[in-house]
Design a protein around this motif. Structure first.
Motif, PDB file in Angstrom:
ATOM      1  N   GLU A  83       0.641  -1.373   0.158  1.00 51.34           N
ATOM      2  CA  GLU A  83       0.047   0.082   0.043  1.00 51.34           C
ATOM      3  C   GLU A  83       0.822   1.272  -0.054  1.00 51.34           C
ATOM      4  O   GLU A  83       0.563   2.228   0.657  1.00 51.34           O
ATOM      5  CB  GLU A  83      -0.952  -0.019   1.160  1.00 51.34           C
ATOM      6  N   MET A 118      -0.955   4.027  -1.974  1.00 55.81           N
ATOM      7  CA  MET A 118      -2.133   4.464  -1.193  1.00 55.81           C
ATOM      8  C   MET A 118      -1.846   5.217   0.058  1.00 55.81           C
ATOM      9  O   MET A 118      -2.587   6.256   0.259  1.00 55.81           O
ATOM     10  CB  MET A 118      -3.185   3.420  -1.139  1.00 55.81           C
ATOM     11  N   GLU A 119      -1.047   4.596   0.831  1.00 52.94           N
ATOM     12  CA  GLU A 119      -0.635   5.060   2.294  1.00 52.94           C
ATOM     13  C   GLU A 119       0.860   5.069   2.501  1.00 52.94           C
ATOM     14  O   GLU A 119       1.143   4.094   3.099  1.00 52.94           O
ATOM     15  CB  GLU A 119      -1.711   4.086   3.447  1.00 52.94           C
TER      16      GLU A 119
END
Length: 811
Positions: A543, A546-547
């Protein structure tokens, strides 16, 4: 408590091997398999090679001792004196050529299959008579296909062109390349025509020299130790052909061993017969003259004293005649020595030197040297030093013979002069006899002299005839030729060797890939490779786009726990009290230095530390993107004096974490980092923060990180499993050593997890087993925080560590 005993085998020692096999297993399987398949196909196409064997005994005992003496008296010396010579004679071109002449091996026949051609002794269905006109067609394959009961097709390649022609059985074909006559046998009929039509026959015509070379190369001759037995082995694709060849070779060689003696014997007889004819003519003439004297009634009446004189003159004349004959034979010998000597025979007049043992010995030595030279010429060129050495010995022996014959001839001439003087004295004593009677006396004396010489020659001829009748071969076959079975090729060995070579190549390729193209995949590998401290590893983070701040996305994820472990390890690495300056960089771009610096800053802030993150990568800044900040002002504007520090600092979404972005990209970024305001900035920030973290450009592209190490307490070098290599680690060590930088640590990023470890880790966290990831193995060992029912589900960074790693009740 007793310390545990060290294990003899450390599992970590096998990790490189397992990694090597894991990354190259398909190569380790594929190449040996290809080698095995290729060898199987190759060996299947090979025809079996058979061996036939025979044994020959040299120096046969079938002759009696007196025969050997007869042979030596007539100039023949044994060919069997040197076993080595006989080995060479057996493998000589002449012997093998004569053997080939006796055999019909000029044409080879084959049955052609889909994969290989099988040699056969003959083609049972066809009778083939072929003669090549074009020598270029030798050893070229001719394919025959039966079309029907009356016709066949002939195919071959001529000058690169495929040619196919149809002919009738029994037809004599005269082509520009060949003369051919092929007829069918009784096997070709309606009953098996369909089967024969499916077969392809092939024949090849071989030149004589090619056959000699082929059998010479396949012939092996060895002397059985401590015997005069020769073990002869020949190899061929057809066992029966090998056996027949050895039988013929044995017969040719045995004939050869007696041929020399026969030639010497026949030459000696011819020479004696010539001398006898001359003596017969002389005796007939003398007897005719003597008869005329007697017809005239002239009676020779000698006193006893004069009769003794006459007998002495007869003996002296006989001796003189023998000396003249020896001188004549000696002249013939010298002419022979001056000419091209035959390696197998001696002059036929050699029997005249029976009593001269010295000359016999010299001639024998010369003859043996000639035999040795003839044998070595089968193996070496005339320019070879071995041949030249023998030539030198032959020349020396000839000179010795010439010197000896010269002295001997002079002695003979001197003796003849003495005899003539003695004869003259005796003739003077017989002068009282009337002239007619003296003439008659002279004729009678010549008759007696020639008669004695005639008897001497008759005795020699008789001995020669006896010797001729007693000549037998000096070699005999003690073991008839027989097939001993398949001796090659070693197909199993070829398969093993090819498979082994495939495995070796696979291992070599794997080693090259492992050494030069394999990346470091675990913290253990990195630790074994370098002496620099390794503070942990970060697992693969899906991720990241995304993060990018893992602790904000999932505080219990493996990545978050890995950064906590790194935070703990840093506390051991940085033991001194006070604020710390931590520099984060990497060797290559894209290894995750910004990801590391932003997440490490966040984790340290979560632990209640005041942290400020400075983006010193003014060439390609990324920190502001990670936190979603503007990059209008920052490090570059501060150093050049456009903004002050307070204007540059930005509060991030993580509590206790401030950010100073890089600011606009300057044209002289590398010059800015050496500005004295950098040192002032660091000292000012150390007064307000527990940790000052510097995000710097990659080391292999820009040297900014090395310059900034002057203000850092520790340099943290991030390495990515997709780029980290042995060469990279060696390069980093060399750079640090050259710049005398020792306060550094390594961190391995992007470690790929095994599935079972991933799910096992999720299980532990689900039920509260909070083992911190990252310490030592990339994921921490030993629990850093307590576990149990209290506080379950809360953020680990918001809980206070309990004494001895456990939380107190009520916390």
């Amino acid at each position: 408590m007793a310390e545990p005993k060290a294990s003899l085998f450390d599992p970590d020692d096998f990790r490189p091997v397992l990694k090597f096999v894991g990354r190259n297993w398909y190569i380790l399987l594929l190449l040996p398999m290809l080698g095995f398949i290729g060898a199987r196909y190759y060996t299947y196409r090979l025809n079996n090679i058979y061996a036939a064997k025979t044994e020959i005994l040299l120096k046969s005992k079938d002759t009696y001792d007196y025969q050997s003496q007869l042979y030596s008296n007539f100039g023949y010396y044994s060919l069997m004196a040197d076993v080595t010579n006989q080995q060479r004679v057996l493998s000589s071109y002449d012997i093998i050529s004569k053997t080939i002449d006796k055999l019909n091996y000029g044409v080879s026949y084959y049955l052609v299959g889909r994969v290989k051609s099988q040699p056969v002794t003959k083609i049972e269905a066809l009778s083939i008579d072929v003669e090549l006109v074009d020598p270029g067609m030798y050893n070229s394959p001719f394919d025959i296909r039966i079309l029907d009961l009356e016709n066949y097709s002939l195919s071959y390649v001529y000058q690169g062109e495929n040619i196919s022609k149809n002919y009738r059985f029994g037809e004599r074909v005269e082509d520009v390349n060949y003369i051919l006559h092929i007829d069918k046998t009784g096997l070709v009929d309606d009953g098996n025509l369909e089967t024969l039509q499916q077969l392809t026959y092939q024949f090849q015509v071989h030149p004589h020299d090619w056959l000699v070379k082929k059998f010479s190369e396949s012939l092996a001759i060895q002397n059985v130790e401590y015997t005069s037995i020769l073990n002869i082995v020949v190899r061929d694709v057809l066992p029966e052909r090998a056996k027949v060849f050895l039988d013929s070779l044995s017969r040719v060689y045995i004939d050869y061993t007696q041929q020399s003696r026969i030639e010497v014997n026949e030459n000696t007889q011819q020479y004696i017969d010539t001398q006898l004819l001359e003596l017969e003519e002389i005796l007939d003439s003398l007897e005719y003259t003597l008869q005329n004297f007697r017809n005239q009634k002239r009676i020779l009446d000698l006193s006893r004293e004069k009769d003794e004189y006459f007998s002495s003159m007869v003996n002296l004349d006989a001796e003189k005649r023998m000396l003249e004959l020896r001188i004549e034979s000696m002249n013939t010998m010298e002419e022979y020595l001056r000419g091209e000597m035959n390696s197998r025979s001696l002059p036929p007049s050699f029997f005249m030197f029976d009593e001269d043992k010295i000359l016999q010995k010299q001639i024998s030595d010369l003859y043996n040297l000639q035999l040795d030279r003839a044998g070595k010429l089968n193996l070496y060129e005339p320019e070879n030093f071995r041949i030249q050495k023998i030539d030198s010995l032959i020349k020396g022996t000839k000179i010795g013979i010439f010197n000896y014959t010269k002295d001997t001839r002079n002695a003979m001439f001197s003796r003849i002069q003495d005899i003539e003087q003695q004869i003259g004295q005796l003739e003077g004593k017989l002068k009282g006899i009337p002239k007619s009677q003296r003439d008659m006396l002279g004729i009678d004396r010549k008759i007696k002299v020639n008669e004695e010489l005639y008897v001497f020659l008759l005795e020699k001829k008789a001995s020669t005839v006896i010797a001729r009748a007693a000549i037998v071969p000096e070699a005999s076959v003690v073991e008839e030729a027989r097939v001993v079975g398949i001796v090659g090729p070693d197909k199993q060995r070829t398969i093993y060797l090819s498979t082994g070579m495939g495995l070796i190549f696979a291992v070599l390729i794997g080693l090259v890939r492992f050494v030069f193209f394999t990346h470091l995949e675990s913290v253990q590998e990195l630790k074994r490779l370098t002496s620099l401290p390794v503070i942990g590893g970060i697992p693969f983070y899906e991720e990241i786009l995304m993060e990018p701040i893992a602790i904000l996305g999932s505080s219990r994820s493996n990545v978050s726990e890995a950064f906590r472990s790194i935070r703990a390890n840093l506390s051991y690495l940085l033991r001194d009290e006070g604020p710390k300056v931590l520099l984060v960089t990497s060797l290559h771009p894209g290894e995750g230095k910004t990801f590391t610096s932003t997440n490490l800053s966040s984790v340290l802030s979560k632990a209640g530390k005041k942290v400020i993150l400075l983006d010193f990568d003014m060439h390609k800044p990324k920190v502001h993107k990670t936190f979603g900040l503007d990059n209008v002002s920052g490090i570059s504007t501060y150093i050049i004096g456009k903004t002050d520090l307070d204007e540059c600092k930005v509060q991030s979404q993580v509590e206790n974490l401030d950010i100073v972005t890089a600011g606009p990209v300057p044209p002289n970024a590398s010059e800015l980092v050496v500005n004295k305001k950098v040192d002032e900035l660091i000292e000012r920030l150390k007064a307000d923060y527990d940790y000052v973290i510097l995000d710097t450009p990659p080391l292999m592209l820009i040297s900014d990180s090395l310059v900034l190490m002057r203000v850092a307490d520790t340099g943290l070098y991030v390495m990515n499993t997709e780029k980290a290599s042995r060469q990279g680690v060696r390069y980093l060590e060399e750079v640090l050593e050259q710049n005398k930088i020792g306060h550094v640590a390594l961190l391995l990023n992007n470690i790929k997890q095994k599935k079972w470890k991933y799910y096992y880790g999720k299980y532990l966290y689900r039920y509260g087993y909070s083992y911190a990831y990252g310490y030592g193995y990339g994921y921490g060992y030993g629990y850093e925080y307590g576990y149990g029912n209290e506080g379950y589900g809360s953020d680990p960074d918001e809980r206070k560590p309990a004494r001895n790693g456990k939380r107190k009740k009520g916390d």
